[in-house]
Design a protein around this motif. Sequence first.
Motif, PDB file in Angstrom:
ATOM      1  N   ASN A  97       5.887   3.500   0.251  1.00  0.00           N
ATOM      2  CA  ASN A  97       5.049   2.375   0.662  1.00  0.00           C
ATOM      3  C   ASN A  97       4.891   2.354   2.176  1.00  0.00           C
ATOM      4  O   ASN A  97       5.717   2.898   2.920  1.00  0.00           O
ATOM      5  N   LYS A  98       3.871   1.688   2.647  1.00  0.00           N
ATOM      6  CA  LYS A  98       3.657   1.562   4.086  1.00  0.00           C
ATOM      7  C   LYS A  98       4.858   0.877   4.730  1.00  0.00           C
ATOM      8  O   LYS A  98       5.316  -0.164   4.262  1.00  0.00           O
ATOM      9  N   MET A 154       0.846  -1.199   0.000  1.00  0.00           N
ATOM     10  CA  MET A 154       0.000   0.000   0.000  1.00  0.00           C
ATOM     11  C   MET A 154       0.882   1.250   0.000  1.00  0.00           C
ATOM     12  O   MET A 154       1.832   1.354   0.778  1.00  0.00           O
ATOM     13  N   LYS A 155       0.564   2.199  -0.866  1.00  0.00           N
ATOM     14  CA  LYS A 155       1.288   3.462  -0.931  1.00  0.00           C
ATOM     15  C   LYS A 155       0.641   4.463   0.032  1.00  0.00           C
ATOM     16  O   LYS A 155      -0.527   4.832  -0.138  1.00  0.00           O
ATOM     17  N   VAL A 156       1.388   4.910   1.039  1.00  0.00           N
ATOM     18  CA  VAL A 156       0.850   5.908   1.959  1.00  0.00           C
ATOM     19  C   VAL A 156       1.033   7.307   1.401  1.00  0.00           C
ATOM     20  O   VAL A 156       0.366   8.247   1.830  1.00  0.00           O
ATOM     21  N   LEU A 157       1.947   7.462   0.436  1.00  0.00           N
ATOM     22  CA  LEU A 157       2.163   8.762  -0.202  1.00  0.00           C
ATOM     23  C   LEU A 157       2.502   8.544  -1.666  1.00  0.00           C
ATOM     24  O   LEU A 157       3.275   7.649  -2.009  1.00  0.00           O
ATOM     25  N   LYS A 184      10.809  -0.617  15.291  1.00  0.00           N
ATOM     26  CA  LYS A 184       9.873  -1.025  16.349  1.00  0.00           C
ATOM     27  C   LYS A 184       8.448  -0.595  16.039  1.00  0.00           C
ATOM     28  O   LYS A 184       7.493  -1.353  16.264  1.00  0.00           O
ATOM     29  N   HIS A 185       8.276   0.617  15.496  1.00  0.00           N
ATOM     30  CA  HIS A 185       6.930   1.178  15.343  1.00  0.00           C
ATOM     31  C   HIS A 185       6.414   1.144  13.911  1.00  0.00           C
ATOM     32  O   HIS A 185       5.241   1.445  13.676  1.00  0.00           O
ATOM     33  N   ASN A 186       7.278   0.827  12.954  1.00  0.00           N
ATOM     34  CA  ASN A 186       6.850   0.595  11.571  1.00  0.00           C
ATOM     35  C   ASN A 186       6.160   1.795  10.940  1.00  0.00           C
ATOM     36  O   ASN A 186       5.196   1.656  10.187  1.00  0.00           O
ATOM     37  N   HIS A 187       6.657   2.995  11.231  1.00  0.00           N
ATOM     38  CA  HIS A 187       6.145   4.174  10.543  1.00  0.00           C
ATOM     39  C   HIS A 187       6.658   4.188   9.099  1.00  0.00           C
ATOM     40  O   HIS A 187       7.619   3.501   8.752  1.00  0.00           O
ATOM     41  N   SER A 188       6.010   4.994   8.279  1.00  0.00           N
ATOM     42  CA  SER A 188       6.458   5.237   6.907  1.00  0.00           C
ATOM     43  C   SER A 188       7.150   6.598   6.903  1.00  0.00           C
ATOM     44  O   SER A 188       6.550   7.595   7.302  1.00  0.00           O
ATOM     45  N   ILE A 189       8.409   6.640   6.477  1.00  0.00           N
ATOM     46  CA  ILE A 189       9.217   7.853   6.627  1.00  0.00           C
ATOM     47  C   ILE A 189       9.679   8.361   5.267  1.00  0.00           C
ATOM     48  O   ILE A 189      10.186   7.601   4.443  1.00  0.00           O
ATOM     49  N   LEU A 190       9.509   9.672   5.057  1.00  0.00           N
ATOM     50  CA  LEU A 190      10.144  10.383   3.953  1.00  0.00           C
ATOM     51  C   LEU A 190      11.126  11.361   4.588  1.00  0.00           C
ATOM     52  O   LEU A 190      10.739  12.212   5.387  1.00  0.00           O
ATOM     53  N   PHE A 191      12.392  11.253   4.217  1.00  0.00           N
ATOM     54  CA  PHE A 191      13.499  11.870   4.955  1.00  0.00           C
ATOM     55  C   PHE A 191      14.331  12.711   3.995  1.00  0.00           C
ATOM     56  O   PHE A 191      14.801  12.218   2.974  1.00  0.00           O
ATOM     57  N   ILE A 192      14.500  13.994   4.307  1.00  0.00           N
ATOM     58  CA  ILE A 192      15.344  14.870   3.495  1.00  0.00           C
ATOM     59  C   ILE A 192      16.745  14.929   4.095  1.00  0.00           C
ATOM     60  O   ILE A 192      16.907  15.049   5.312  1.00  0.00           O
ATOM     61  N   THR A 193      17.749  14.876   3.241  1.00  0.00           N
ATOM     62  CA  THR A 193      19.129  14.995   3.702  1.00  0.00           C
ATOM     63  C   THR A 193      20.006  15.543   2.579  1.00  0.00           C
ATOM     64  O   THR A 193      19.664  15.425   1.399  1.00  0.00           O
ATOM     65  N   HIS A 194      21.138  16.152   2.971  1.00  0.00           N
ATOM     66  CA  HIS A 194      22.183  16.516   2.015  1.00  0.00           C
ATOM     67  C   HIS A 194      23.308  15.490   2.018  1.00  0.00           C
ATOM     68  O   HIS A 194      24.228  15.572   1.199  1.00  0.00           O
ATOM     69  N   ASP A 195      23.259  14.544   2.940  1.00  0.00           N
ATOM     70  CA  ASP A 195      24.372  13.643   3.204  1.00  0.00           C
ATOM     71  C   ASP A 195      24.159  12.315   2.468  1.00  0.00           C
ATOM     72  O   ASP A 195      23.220  11.571   2.771  1.00  0.00           O
TER      73      ASP A 195
END
Length: 246
Positions: free
Chosen positions: A27-28, A1-4, A179-190
């Motif tokens: 995805n989830k 499932m796509k959450v975003l 542990k919590h299985n969140h769906s994360i979109l993460f911005i970084t320069h690294d």
Amino acid sequence: MKVLKTEKLSKNFNDIKVLEEINLYVNKGEFVSVIGPSGCGKSTLFKLITGLIKEYEGEVFVEGTESRSYKSPIAYMPQKDLLLPWRTLYENASLPLEVSRKSRESFKERIMPLIKEFGLEGFEDCYPGELSGGMRQRGALLRTFLIESDLMLLDEPFGALDAITRMDMQEWLLEIWRKHNHSILFITHDIDEALFLSDRLYVMTGRPGSIDLEIKVNEPRPRRREVLFGEKYMEHKRNILKVLKK
């Protein structure tokens, strides 16, 4: 499932095109990073997803609903921790519960186990000015975590930390995520951070920001730092640098 999911997402500010036809998805339960040069529109992308900016071209879907019609909050942590200096760590963490009008009797039951899990036990009555940089980021992430949202948008949360603290925070975040299985979109320069943390990552070009490359990181979890020196990772780095230097 796509959450975003975004489709041909574009944004202009007056005559300046900031984003051009961004197509991405999360995805989830997936950890996805976005990496790109300064000024390419990464933070603007997050503001479009959360609805802080409402005018745009293209489409944004959150849990299958077009974002303009999506009513639930989305957990979003901007680059600065934005902890309120006149509130204790506990009081800062309670803000999402206050906004959602949860009963105050339930606050302690919800917050205190997470304060322990986030490594902040004993500091709940401290003010932000009394905390180290890493502890402030944990506090800000705790507050973000308490927003009832499966999707978490994290905008360079470790960018201001020293290298050692940053590595510690990366490993801690992965533990919390597993542990919590969140769906994360993460911005970084690294680049190393993106490769170490992510299941997939998107590489953006300079303004107008567009996605030039998608990389699937197939290393098993939990990961060791040594994988960053492996040949596959070095190949990923070379490909990312080619896009960033365009």
